[in-house]
Design a protein around this motif. Structure first.
Motif, short mmCIF file in Angstrom:
data_model
loop_
_atom_site.label_atom_id
_atom_site.label_comp_id
_atom_site.label_asym_id
_atom_site.label_seq_id
_atom_site.Cartn_x
_atom_site.Cartn_y
_atom_site.Cartn_z
N ILE A 195 0.88 -1.17 0.00
CA ILE A 195 0.00 0.00 0.00
C ILE A 195 0.92 1.22 0.00
CG2 ILE A 195 -1.74 1.31 1.25
CD1 ILE A 195 -2.81 -1.30 2.35
N ILE A 196 0.76 2.08 -1.01
CA ILE A 196 1.66 3.23 -1.17
C ILE A 196 0.85 4.50 -1.31
CG2 ILE A 196 3.39 1.79 -2.32
CD1 ILE A 196 2.50 3.08 -4.96
N ARG A 197 1.59 5.65 -1.18
CA ARG A 197 1.00 6.95 -1.47
C ARG A 197 1.32 7.32 -2.92
NH1 ARG A 197 3.70 7.70 3.49
NH2 ARG A 197 2.30 7.92 5.28
N ARG A 198 0.85 8.49 -3.33
CA ARG A 198 1.08 8.92 -4.70
C ARG A 198 2.56 9.18 -4.97
NH1 ARG A 198 -3.91 13.06 -6.23
NH2 ARG A 198 -5.58 11.53 -5.90
N ASP A 199 3.30 9.54 -3.95
CA ASP A 199 4.73 9.80 -4.16
C ASP A 199 5.56 8.53 -4.13
OD1 ASP A 199 4.57 9.14 -1.54
OD2 ASP A 199 5.45 11.00 -0.77
N GLY A 200 4.89 7.34 -3.97
CA GLY A 200 5.58 6.07 -3.97
C GLY A 200 6.00 5.60 -2.61
N SER A 201 5.85 6.44 -1.57
CA SER A 201 6.24 6.01 -0.22
C SER A 201 5.28 4.94 0.27
CB SER A 201 6.24 7.22 0.72
OG SER A 201 4.96 7.79 0.77
N TYR A 202 5.82 4.04 1.09
CA TYR A 202 5.03 2.89 1.54
C TYR A 202 4.14 3.27 2.72
CZ TYR A 202 7.96 -0.23 -1.25
OH TYR A 202 8.59 -0.86 -2.28
N ILE A 203 2.93 2.81 2.71
CA ILE A 203 2.09 2.79 3.90
C ILE A 203 2.30 1.43 4.57
CG2 ILE A 203 -0.26 2.92 4.78
CD1 ILE A 203 0.79 5.54 3.62
N ILE A 204 2.13 0.38 3.79
CA ILE A 204 2.39 -1.00 4.23
C ILE A 204 3.13 -1.67 3.09
CG2 ILE A 204 1.38 -3.21 4.89
CD1 ILE A 204 -1.04 -1.71 5.93
N ARG A 205 4.19 -2.37 3.41
CA ARG A 205 4.93 -3.06 2.37
C ARG A 205 5.20 -4.50 2.77
NH1 ARG A 205 10.80 0.01 2.89
NH2 ARG A 205 11.03 -0.15 5.16
N SER A 206 5.36 -5.32 1.74
CA SER A 206 5.61 -6.73 2.01
C SER A 206 7.08 -6.92 2.36
CB SER A 206 5.26 -7.57 0.77
OG SER A 206 6.17 -7.29 -0.27
N GLU A 207 7.41 -8.14 2.76
CA GLU A 207 8.78 -8.44 3.14
C GLU A 207 9.73 -8.34 1.95
OE1 GLU A 207 8.76 -12.23 4.92
OE2 GLU A 207 7.60 -11.63 6.67
N ASN A 208 9.20 -8.40 0.68
CA ASN A 208 10.06 -8.38 -0.50
C ASN A 208 10.59 -6.99 -0.81
OD1 ASN A 208 9.16 -10.92 -0.51
ND2 ASN A 208 8.29 -10.95 -2.57
N GLU A 211 13.53 -1.31 -0.24
CA GLU A 211 13.66 0.14 -0.37
C GLU A 211 12.56 0.85 0.39
OE1 GLU A 211 13.45 -2.00 -2.81
OE2 GLU A 211 15.50 -2.13 -3.57
N ASP A 212 12.76 2.18 0.65
CA ASP A 212 11.75 2.97 1.36
C ASP A 212 10.71 3.56 0.42
OD1 ASP A 212 12.99 2.53 3.78
OD2 ASP A 212 14.30 4.29 3.59
N ASN A 213 10.97 3.51 -0.88
CA ASN A 213 10.03 4.09 -1.84
C ASN A 213 9.82 3.07 -2.96
OD1 ASN A 213 9.30 5.73 -4.40
ND2 ASN A 213 9.02 7.21 -2.72
N TYR A 214 8.54 2.90 -3.33
CA TYR A 214 8.20 1.90 -4.35
C TYR A 214 8.82 2.26 -5.69
CZ TYR A 214 5.47 -0.79 -7.68
OH TYR A 214 5.10 -1.61 -8.72
N PHE A 215 8.81 3.54 -6.03
CA PHE A 215 9.38 3.95 -7.31
C PHE A 215 10.87 3.62 -7.38
CE2 PHE A 215 5.93 7.46 -7.54
CZ PHE A 215 4.99 6.52 -7.93
N ASP A 216 11.59 3.82 -6.24
CA ASP A 216 13.01 3.45 -6.22
C ASP A 216 13.19 1.95 -6.45
OD1 ASP A 216 13.61 6.07 -5.74
OD2 ASP A 216 13.74 5.83 -3.55
N ARG A 217 12.28 1.15 -5.88
CA ARG A 217 12.36 -0.32 -6.08
C ARG A 217 12.22 -0.66 -7.56
NH1 ARG A 217 12.05 -5.32 -4.22
NH2 ARG A 217 10.56 -6.81 -5.13
#
Length: 854
Positions: A195-208, A211-217
């Motif tokens: 679960i992320i925000r519009r800027d890609g930051s995680y609200i909830i992320r899986s163990e996989n 990174e701190d930001n989904y876009f960076d991943r």
């Protein structure tokens, strides 16, 4: 020619092998591509369904929690008591609902914690904006222990400790609660979610996600040379988030091969659910499947290669056999053509023979107009030849209908008595001309009326009897037998057995095998002088098969033949007249024991006690004995043809012994007219024609009730009919046919009017007074208006006599023609060339008596 064939086959073999290689290679490539596309389509469907399910689960969970907080604000009023007590009640109820945090949210964005560690919003702007607008909102924050907290705010106004009014009541839950509830923490190699925000930051992320930001991943996971693809994907994803729409894409990543990504917005928040399905295992399975496809394709190619080679090799061994079969087929075609030529030759002979007689006898009659006896002899021979020629034509047409599959049955109610009477009357003259002995036997007849095609049944019997007459020498014996038994098809049916036996020349065993084939005639000097097309038995077999029956034949050369037919016929639903006569004592005299037993049984059914004997001598002894005791028989049934003393001699002796008190009724299958004068002189009182059905005996003996004696007929319908004063309208477009019909029917004292076509027929009938015409004889094929149309027009007239009897008189003589005539409103059908007796019989049957006419 052989080398050309071999060269053609070799080139064809190479072309087939090359084509198979190309086709199977293309098929393998195409199936690999289709497998990938199918996996992508299935993945999209699966991911959208899974994301929708998680989204709905999220909506249900958050909605439930928000409703719990709303329940607190609605049940615990800000004015319900002191502030301390109010806080205690709020805390108690929140803990009861398993909230880990509870706070009042001030208009300036600060929290007054009622219990739990102090929390700080990660995105206060959106949270504050929604609550200010009066909407419930979900946000994420961090407590003093650095733990992620999901905050649920519901607008409400409670008194805060500093005296301000709160903007909302906020409940908090650990972020792990959402992750666990939505099963986001499940370590699955197939699918995982963030679960992320519009800027890609995680609200909830899986163990996989390390990174701190989904876009960076995404940027780190793609290949180095695919950086532009990563930025394109991120831009498309951000655009979809801004439009609050779902988004899906397939990306090639460094470790897992491919990712299938699906992003969808979550309700009550500014969050987005991103679901990822790695294609690593699936791609490996697809790759393995592709390899299997390639192996299978080339294996099939190898099999086809081997099979084609085997076929190519086998061809050479089959060529000689095929040539032999071709030669055999050619010989068979030659034989069939020869048989056809022989048949045409035979038919030419069989048709030209009666035609020659007709032409020749016509010429002789013309040359001897002054000699009435010679003219009469010629006309008689012309009549016989014409009937024979008509029979040949009917057989050929019937065979043509059979071979084209167009022969049909016309099922109607039929009287077996009438059928047998008709057959006997038809064959009597032929048998009398050849001085043949003819006997008709019936037994166990429980149902005289059945449902079948009477025309075809007559045709079957006539074919058997005609053959018996042709192949039985003068003085020979022919027998026709009929009996009934219960049918295995049920109570609605009756099984009849027909048997025709003769003492003729018989058949060879070889010919009996082919007797029911078309154009089959035994090639023997014994039959060369016998006329016939060889179609009768084939037609007979086909008719019996259509009726669902069977035919059996036994024959021995020099001793005769026997044909047996078995049919299961539907019982006719008729109300029979009660046939009861006085309790007479009768004597039946006939040389056939079966006939005597059958006649005695039938007489018993109509109330008469009868005895029987097989010769005239013993009959006379019985009559003398009973006469001496003054106990005479009431009636004596006496056969004409008896061994020793014949029936007429016996009648004279009976009259001499017992006088005239006992009526004597002669029974015979022969024509009564040829012995009538002599029989009456011998003391015979009446005549009954064989076969002796129950109804035949009843109507033949009924006139003797009350002591009336005289010449009797064997059926109640036979009576003298006069057509004097009867008018018949005849529709006929052929002037010669009209001339012939008017001359023949003029002998019946009919008044005939001629209509040249169907329209004139309708106009003459319409312009005539009601009841003027007693019947209409209607041709079918006419110009202007056909017979069918004319019949329908007459039936549609608003006249009391629109039901006038209309009888078709036409050369259209097939069963479907008869059915069509009846369907359009006609009463009966007569086939051309006409038989005056048939016309008279039908007119007598259908014309109303004068008293009934309007």
């Amino acid at each position: 020619m052989k080398n050309k064939t071999n060269r053609f086959l070799t080139i064809s073999l190479i072309a087939i092998l090359v084509l198979c290689a190309v086709v199977f290679s293309f098929l393998a490539f195409f199936m690999n591509r289709q497998s990938g596309n199918t996996i992508s389509e299935v993945g999209t469907l699966y991911m959208s369904g899974l994301s929708e399910q998680i989204s709905l689960h999220f909506q249900t969970t958050i909605g439930l929690r928000l409703s719990q907080i709303e329940a607190l604000t609605s049940t615990i009023s800000p004015q319900s008591g002191e502030q301390a007590a109010l806080y205690d009640e709020l805390i108690y109820n929140a803990k009861a609902r398993e909230f880990s945090y509870l706070a009042l949210y001030a208009p300036d964005g600060s929290f007054e914690m009622l219990y739990g560690s102090p929390v700080h919003l990660d995105d206060p702007r959106a949270f504050h904006h929604s609550l200010t607008a009066g909407d419930s909102k979900v946000a994420v924050g961090t407590d003093d222990d650095a733990g992620k907290v999901v905050l649920l705010g519901v607008p409400c106004a409670y008194q805060m400790e500093d005296g301000r009014q709160s903007m909302a009541l906020v409940g908090g839950l650990p972020a792990d609660y959402i992750s666990t509830t939505l099963s986001l923490e499940m370590n699955s190699t197939l699918v995982y979610s963030h679960i992320i925000r519009r800027d890609g930051s995680y609200i909830i992320r899986s163990e996989n996600a390390a990174e701190d930001n989904y876009f960076d991943r995404v940027r780190q996971s793609l290949h180095v040379e695919s950086a532009a693809e990563a930025e394109r994907y991120i831009a498309e994803l951000e655009a979809a988030m801004n439009r609050n729409e779902s988004y899906t894409s397939v990306l090639n990543v460094t470790e897992d091969g491919r990712w299938h990504l699906y992003c969808t917005p979550l309700p009550y928040s500014e969050w987005y659910l991103v679901t990822v399905m790695p294609y690593g295992e699936i791609d490996r399975s697809v790759s393995h499947l592709s390899t299997q496809w390639v192996v299978l394709a080339f294996a099939c190619y190898g099999i086809i290669f081997v099979v084609v080679l085997l076929i190519f090799a086998k061809y050479y061994s089959l060529t000689r056999r095929q040539m032999e079969e071709l030669n055999a087929a050619r010989e068979e075609a030659i034989r069939a053509n020869r048989a056809k030529s022989e048949f045409l030759s035979n038919m030419s002979h069989d048709i030209r023979t009666p035609m020659n007689a007709i032409v020749g006898m016509t010429a002789i009659a013309t040359a001897n107009l002054g000699n009435p006896q010679q003219v009469q002899s010629c006309l008689r021979k012309i009549t016989l030849s014409s009937k024979h020629l008509l029979g040949l034509i009917n057989d050929i047409l019937d065979m043509s209908k059979i071979e084209s599959g167009k022969m049909t049955l016309s099922i109607d109610q039929v009287s077996l008595r009438e059928v047998m009477d008709s057959i006997v009357s038809i064959v009597q003259p032929q048998m009398r001309a050849k001085k043949q002995q003819f006997n008709v036997l019936i037994s166990d007849i429980s149902d005289e009326s059945v449902c079948c095609d009477s025309v075809r049944l007559n045709q079957v019997l006539l074919n058997f009897l005609s053959n018996a007459i042709k192949f039985t020498p003068e003085g020979g014996r022919i027998e026709l037998a009929l009996n009934e038994e219960p049918s295995p098809r049920g109570e609605d049916y009756v099984r009849i057995h027909l048997r025709v036996t003769d003492t003729g020349i018989g058949m060879s065993p070889e010919f009996m095998k082919n007797i029911f084939e078309s154009f089959a005639r035994e090639d023997s000097a014994r039959v060369h002088r016998t006329e016939g097309a060889g179609l009768g038995m084939a037609i007979t077999k086909y008719i019996v098969d259509m009726m669902g029956g069977t035919i059996e034949v036994e024959s021995e050369q020099g001793k005769g033949s026997e044909f047996r037919v078995t049919l299961d016929l539907l019982r006719a639903e008729v109300t029979e007249e009660e046939m009861i006569l006085p309790e007479w004592n009768m004597l039946v005299v006939d040389d056939d024991e079966l006939l005597c037993e059958s006649a005695v049984a039938s007489l018993k059914d109509i109330g008469i006690q009868a005895e029987w004997t097989l010769d005239a001598e013993s009959a006379i002894e019985r009559l003398r004995e009973r006469h001496s005791k003054n106990n005479d028989y009431q009636v004596v049934l006496l056969d004409w043809k008896l061994p020793g003393m014949d029936g007429l001699a016996a009648a004279r002796e009976i009259r001499r012994c017992v006088g005239d008190s006992t009526p004597i009724v002669l029974i015979s299958a022969y024509d009564w007219s040829e012995i009538e004068e002599e029989a009456c002189a011998a003391g015979v009182n009446g005549f009954i024609s064989k076969p002796l059905f129950k109804s035949t005996l009843y109507y033949g003996l009924k006139p003797f009730v009350g002591g009336t004696q005289g010449e009797q007929s064997n059926t109640p319908e036979q009576r003298v009919i006069s057509f004097a004063g009867r008018r018949v309208l005849m529709a006929e477009d052929n002037e010669l046919n009209w001339e012939i019909a008017s001359a023949l029917l003029g002998d019946l004292d009919l008044e005939l009017d001629w209509a040249e076509n169907g329209r004139i027929c309708v106009e003459k009938f319409e312009q005539s007074p009601v009841g003027w015409y007693d019947a209409v004889l209607m041709d079918l094929r006419m110009p202007v208006m056909t017979g069918y149309e004319a019949t329908q027009a007459i039936r549609a007239l608003a006249r009391a006599d629109a039901d006038v009897p209309i009888i078709a008189m036409t050369a259209d003589a097939f069963a479907e023609d008869v059915q069509r005539c009846l369907a359009c409103g006609m009463n009966a059908h007569i086939a051309k060339p006409i038989d005056v007796n048939d016309v008279a019989r039908l007119l007598a049957k259908w014309m109303k008596p004068r008293a009934e006419k309007a």
